[in-house]
Design an enzyme around this catalytic site. Sequence first.
Site, mmCIF file in Angstrom:
data_model
loop_
_atom_site.group_PDB
_atom_site.id
_atom_site.type_symbol
_atom_site.label_atom_id
_atom_site.label_comp_id
_atom_site.label_asym_id
_atom_site.label_seq_id
_atom_site.Cartn_x
_atom_site.Cartn_y
_atom_site.Cartn_z
ATOM 1 N N THR A 29 25.184 0.022 22.193
ATOM 2 C CA THR A 29 25.722 0.742 21.028
ATOM 3 C C THR A 29 24.954 2.015 20.703
ATOM 4 O O THR A 29 25.456 2.890 19.990
ATOM 5 C CB THR A 29 25.713 -0.161 19.776
ATOM 6 O OG1 THR A 29 24.360 -0.525 19.463
ATOM 7 C CG2 THR A 29 26.541 -1.412 20.007
ATOM 8 N N CYS A 37 19.806 -7.563 10.284
ATOM 9 C CA CYS A 37 21.115 -6.911 10.277
ATOM 10 C C CYS A 37 22.238 -7.953 10.370
ATOM 11 O O CYS A 37 22.195 -8.854 11.214
ATOM 12 C CB CYS A 37 21.229 -5.944 11.448
ATOM 13 S SG CYS A 37 22.800 -5.040 11.494
ATOM 14 N N ARG A 62 20.019 5.850 17.148
ATOM 15 C CA ARG A 62 20.288 6.295 15.779
ATOM 16 C C ARG A 62 20.299 5.075 14.851
ATOM 17 O O ARG A 62 20.521 3.945 15.278
ATOM 18 C CB ARG A 62 21.615 7.034 15.696
ATOM 19 C CG ARG A 62 22.825 6.198 16.056
ATOM 20 C CD ARG A 62 24.107 7.040 16.024
ATOM 21 N NE ARG A 62 25.297 6.228 16.252
ATOM 22 C CZ ARG A 62 25.764 5.884 17.442
ATOM 23 N NH1 ARG A 62 25.121 6.271 18.531
ATOM 24 N NH2 ARG A 62 26.850 5.149 17.549
ATOM 25 N N CYS A 64 21.315 2.281 12.246
ATOM 26 C CA CYS A 64 22.523 1.510 11.909
ATOM 27 C C CYS A 64 22.960 1.846 10.490
ATOM 28 O O CYS A 64 22.158 1.815 9.558
ATOM 29 C CB CYS A 64 22.219 0.020 12.044
ATOM 30 S SG CYS A 64 23.551 -1.078 11.495
ATOM 31 N N CYS A 67 22.954 -1.810 8.179
ATOM 32 C CA CYS A 67 21.760 -2.461 7.621
ATOM 33 C C CYS A 67 20.718 -1.474 7.106
ATOM 34 O O CYS A 67 19.724 -1.881 6.511
ATOM 35 C CB CYS A 67 21.125 -3.390 8.652
ATOM 36 S SG CYS A 67 20.327 -2.550 10.062
ATOM 37 N N TRP A 432 -19.835 -5.479 -7.682
ATOM 38 C CA TRP A 432 -18.578 -5.866 -8.352
ATOM 39 C C TRP A 432 -17.610 -4.683 -8.398
ATOM 40 O O TRP A 432 -16.431 -4.806 -8.056
ATOM 41 C CB TRP A 432 -18.862 -6.375 -9.757
ATOM 42 C CG TRP A 432 -17.632 -6.809 -10.484
ATOM 43 C CD1 TRP A 432 -17.063 -8.046 -10.475
ATOM 44 C CD2 TRP A 432 -16.785 -5.990 -11.299
ATOM 45 N NE1 TRP A 432 -15.921 -8.054 -11.235
ATOM 46 C CE2 TRP A 432 -15.726 -6.813 -11.756
ATOM 47 C CE3 TRP A 432 -16.809 -4.656 -11.685
ATOM 48 C CZ2 TRP A 432 -14.714 -6.328 -12.577
ATOM 49 C CZ3 TRP A 432 -15.800 -4.170 -12.515
ATOM 50 C CH2 TRP A 432 -14.771 -5.005 -12.940
ATOM 51 N N TYR A 436 -14.010 -4.380 -6.472
ATOM 52 C CA TYR A 436 -12.761 -4.164 -7.200
ATOM 53 C C TYR A 436 -12.012 -2.943 -6.668
ATOM 54 O O TYR A 436 -10.785 -2.962 -6.520
ATOM 55 C CB TYR A 436 -13.063 -3.992 -8.684
ATOM 56 C CG TYR A 436 -11.830 -3.947 -9.543
ATOM 57 C CD1 TYR A 436 -11.145 -5.106 -9.888
ATOM 58 C CD2 TYR A 436 -11.334 -2.739 -10.017
ATOM 59 C CE1 TYR A 436 -10.010 -5.070 -10.677
ATOM 60 C CE2 TYR A 436 -10.196 -2.683 -10.797
ATOM 61 C CZ TYR A 436 -9.543 -3.864 -11.127
ATOM 62 O OH TYR A 436 -8.404 -3.809 -11.898
ATOM 63 N N ASP A 452 -17.532 -12.183 -10.861
ATOM 64 C CA ASP A 452 -16.547 -11.857 -11.896
ATOM 65 C C ASP A 452 -16.370 -13.053 -12.838
ATOM 66 O O ASP A 452 -16.182 -14.199 -12.404
ATOM 67 C CB ASP A 452 -15.217 -11.505 -11.239
ATOM 68 C CG ASP A 452 -14.157 -11.151 -12.247
ATOM 69 O OD1 ASP A 452 -14.089 -9.976 -12.623
ATOM 70 O OD2 ASP A 452 -13.412 -12.056 -12.661
#
Length: 513
Positions: A29, A37, A62, A64, A67, A432, A436, A452
Amino acid sequence: MIDDDTRYRAVDSRDARFDGVFFTAVRTTGIYCRPSCPAVTPKRANCSFYPTAAAAQGAGYRACRRCRPDSVPGSPEWNHRADLVGRAMRLIGDGVVDREGVAGLADRLGYSSRQLQRQLTAELGAGPLALARAQRAQTARLLLQTTGLPVTEIAFAAGFASVRQFNETVREVYDRTPSGLRAEVATGRRNTVRAGSISLRLAYRGALDTEHLIDFLALRAVPGVEEVVPGAQPGVRTYRRTLALPYGHAVAEVDGPGPAADPRRGWLDCRLSLTDLRDLTTAVHRLRALFDLDADPDAVDTRLGADPVLGDLVRARPGVRSPGHVDPHELAVRAVLGQQVSVAAARTLAGRLADRYGVPLAEPNGGLRVLFPSAAALAGADPGDLAMPQSRRRALTGLCAALADGTVRLDGGVDREQAAAALLDLPGIGPWTVGYLRMRALADPDVFLPTDAGVRHGLVRLGQPGDPVAAAAIAQTWAPWRSYAVHRLWSTAPAVNPAAGRTTSNSVKGEQA
């Protein structure tokens, strides 16, 4: 790593967990699709698999139209990996190639352009220009199908250097002219663009605990910069904030799903009001990082759900994410402001600094009125405006100066270990704070914060020892998803969220603003 037979089984079962992880190209295709899809499954002999949409496009396939493989979540691998490829993909996603070219990207990563091209092509099947081109094509389709903007404006807003380049790319990727692509969507579904207003969907995979995300952000919302408000539909909450972007600024709104929505529907509704449409790609990339939308919750929950300590929490609330941030410099400032104070106190101080040193919007937008101040602006802040101990003031201004002059970098292309070492060299910046920032600014999925207070209290509530040494030992079994485990522990400590009037995660001292 997965092999082609596993990929084909995912395609045959239309497994959406693999959307964005790889793409399926069908020789008969000439199109490429996402694994989920809904079209008839092609024969195995006719399928080829590519790690990126750019690689499929480069091979002559290319997209689809059924989807829409260009609208899938990003691969969690590229967002969490700390190597060159992962860092490069984060910067490309943020639009660095469009703004600075391949040379600028290579310079940020510390490699030559040739080395970068070779390594990306070897692993992803496409170089930085091709990856950026695929991203520009997606932005162009979004603008064509959701706005009434003139095609010429869309070409440059999407990052193309010329209208001719724009036309050629759209034809190659979508097998349609720009006007033909626009005609596929009814006129009534497009926005009347005013100051760059765009509505879009932010795709994600697997389960998503949006309540956790919005609770987390609401508790920490800086007045004037962020807010959580009731949405347009009953039961919906909307997170809103200002964004400082390369070409201008924006106001972003992201809706949580309503109580009747399918929790696995696969997207969050988002609205962006941009002063410059060239910032669209960057704004979307940063919002996706904020909500951790490219994560693989099935992998995280499978690992943590099997743990005897966290298993019940995971089964009760699947899909908890580890929020990132839209601006690592802002997060770094807020991390220092939150040292040894409550979340509420840190939020209040951040709001005062934003009002004093931030750039005000031309007009207030709801409760939003200002952009968070830059590191350079805060580096020269009046000590009288910093209501904190002198040692923390020095830490804040020193950090801001280092961010402003580039001594410390926290962008998506930085090496995490180098960034951590540079931060620890600054006075007043300890493990700490560094942990983070690795967890949220640098999207590290495997950070644990044993000192913590919220983590320690969470462990005690689960019947485990809360001292840092014991906590770190327990957390070893949670690798490589310890950042997500931290959020699980924080969520065990209920507190009243003053911004939303809800019971949510803790606000004790030591847990970050």
